[in-house]
Design a protein around this motif. Structure first.
Motif, short mmCIF file in Angstrom:
data_model
loop_
_atom_site.label_atom_id
_atom_site.label_comp_id
_atom_site.label_asym_id
_atom_site.label_seq_id
_atom_site.Cartn_x
_atom_site.Cartn_y
_atom_site.Cartn_z
N ASP A 179 0.80 -1.15 -0.09
CA ASP A 179 0.07 0.03 0.17
C ASP A 179 0.82 1.21 -0.04
OD1 ASP A 179 0.92 0.04 2.48
OD2 ASP A 179 -0.74 0.15 3.62
N GLY A 180 2.08 1.24 0.03
CA GLY A 180 2.97 2.39 -0.15
C GLY A 180 3.65 2.81 1.04
N ARG A 181 3.28 1.85 2.16
CA ARG A 181 3.94 2.60 3.50
C ARG A 181 5.17 1.91 3.67
NH1 ARG A 181 0.34 4.86 6.82
NH2 ARG A 181 1.61 4.62 8.63
N VAL A 182 5.89 2.66 4.43
CA VAL A 182 7.30 2.05 4.97
C VAL A 182 7.24 2.04 6.31
CG1 VAL A 182 9.64 2.71 4.97
CG2 VAL A 182 8.41 3.03 2.93
N THR A 183 7.87 0.80 6.98
CA THR A 183 8.01 0.46 8.17
C THR A 183 9.41 0.45 8.68
OG1 THR A 183 5.74 -0.28 8.44
CG2 THR A 183 7.29 -0.99 10.15
N ILE A 184 9.75 1.17 9.90
CA ILE A 184 11.00 1.13 10.36
C ILE A 184 10.91 0.10 11.58
CG2 ILE A 184 13.33 2.18 11.38
CD1 ILE A 184 12.38 4.49 9.68
N VAL A 185 11.64 -0.95 11.74
CA VAL A 185 11.63 -1.54 13.00
C VAL A 185 12.82 -1.17 13.79
CG1 VAL A 185 11.91 -4.12 14.07
CG2 VAL A 185 10.62 -3.71 11.88
N THR A 186 12.62 -0.68 15.00
CA THR A 186 13.82 0.10 15.67
C THR A 186 13.76 -0.26 17.07
OG1 THR A 186 14.54 2.46 16.40
CG2 THR A 186 12.16 1.94 15.82
N ALA A 187 15.01 -0.27 17.44
CA ALA A 187 15.23 -0.46 19.11
C ALA A 187 14.99 0.75 20.01
CB ALA A 187 16.80 -1.00 19.31
N ASP A 188 14.59 1.94 19.41
CA ASP A 188 14.39 3.01 20.02
C ASP A 188 13.42 3.77 19.25
OD1 ASP A 188 14.22 5.52 21.45
OD2 ASP A 188 16.02 5.28 22.18
N GLY A 189 12.01 3.69 19.59
CA GLY A 189 10.88 4.58 18.58
C GLY A 189 10.92 5.91 18.88
#
Length: 313
Positions: free
Chosen positions: A258-268
């Protein structure tokens, strides 16, 4: 120091104490200690080869430990009187191909003093129209339903299920979940392994994670999730996903159809601040806590972990 939980004051129905099981030169279970208390619903997670099925085989009396002690209702699991209060569905179990469905249930039910009537059990599991059919003629999903029904026929105090919904469609899976919740609401105790993390999240109040033969985490679903401080920062952007890989604390970057990007992060928090400070063109930003699946992947990956409830003071 171990943190006490409400279940610690309830009877222990099954336990492993410093249990070791080897196959040739390979150690499948390596010093595992675990208590299953009355009324609990415990989900056992781990990658293939983690030792889950071997541990279940030990608790059910299908295997003997090489070291340590296994107890089932206070007895050796090899004692038939202990297994009389147990219902189980090992992963590799198969149905008798030539027996009729009703005959199979009748045969298993005859081993218990107060079984659920066959017609009632088959109706509950949506198998009443197949009572006269040979078990070998059932589909794979129907056979799984029958196997779980057989685990419940004796009104057991503890049910141990190894991958119970393998091969089930969504409707059949939801039916099985409903029946297992009914069993739990009536005071039953459940130990379940599954590769479907949604299933563990739906059925279990406690999660035990195994990896390489050892228990590496033990706690509630929320505790397991919070055990790894992973956060998902999701947004829409015209920038390529590679623009975000170098942000501080980034574990991974995902793109979606759907065009979204998700960053998986250790510190949001740090990730969001970096997005703002670097003036990166993002919109519709959302921040979510790690799911059970992400926590599971982190716990069984390369990230260092500590065991919940067993921190040193």
């Amino acid at each position: 120091m171990t943190t006490p939980t409400p279940s610690d004051h309830l009877p222990v129905l099954a336990s492993a104490s410093h249990v070791v099981k080897r196959f040739g030169g390979a150690t499948a279970v390596d010093g595992v200690s675990l208590n299953i208390h009355s009324g609990e619903a415990v989900g056992l997670l781990g990658p293939n080869g983690a030792g889950k099925s071997t541990l279940i085989g030990l608790l059910c009396g299908l295997r003997r430990a090489d070291a340590g002690e296994v107890r089932l209702f206070g007895r050796n699991p090899l004692d038939p009187s202990a297994r009389l209060r147990l219902g189980s569905t090992p992963q590799a179990t198969s149905v008798p191909q030539t027996l009729r469905v009703s005959e199979t249930v009748d045969f298993v039910a005859a081993h218990y003093p107060d079984p659920i009537p066959t017609a009632e059990l088959l109706s509950d599991f949506g198998l009443d129209g197949m009572a006269a059919k040979q078990c070998g003629g059932l589909s794979g999903g129907q056979q799984r339903r029958l196997l779980v029904a057989l685990a419940l026929v004796g009104r057991p105090e503890l049910v141990i299920l190894d991958e119970p919904t393998t091969g089930l469609d969504v409707e059949a899976r939801d039916t099985l979940w409903r029946l297992l919740r009914t069993y739990r609401n009536a005071g039953g105790t459940l130990l379940i392994t599954s590769h479907y993390l949604e299933e563990i999240q739906a059925l279990a109040g406690r999660v035990v994670v195994m990896d390489k033969g050892s228990v590496i985490a033990d706690g509630t679903v929320d505790e397991i999730r919070s055990h790894v401080t992973l956060t998902k920062v999701s947004f829409r952007t015209e920038l390529p996903a590679s623009s975000f890989g170098s942000l501080p604390h980034t574990v991974g970057v995902e793109t979606h159809d759907d065009g979204r990007v998700t960053i998986v992060t250790a510190d949001g928090d740090a990730t969001v601040r970096a997005l703002v400070l670097e003036d990166l063109a993002v919109r519709s930003l959302e921040v979510h806590a790690a799911s059970l699946e992400e926590a599971f992947k982190a716990l069984t990956g390369e990230h260092p972990v500590r065991t919940i409830g067993q921190e040193q003071s």
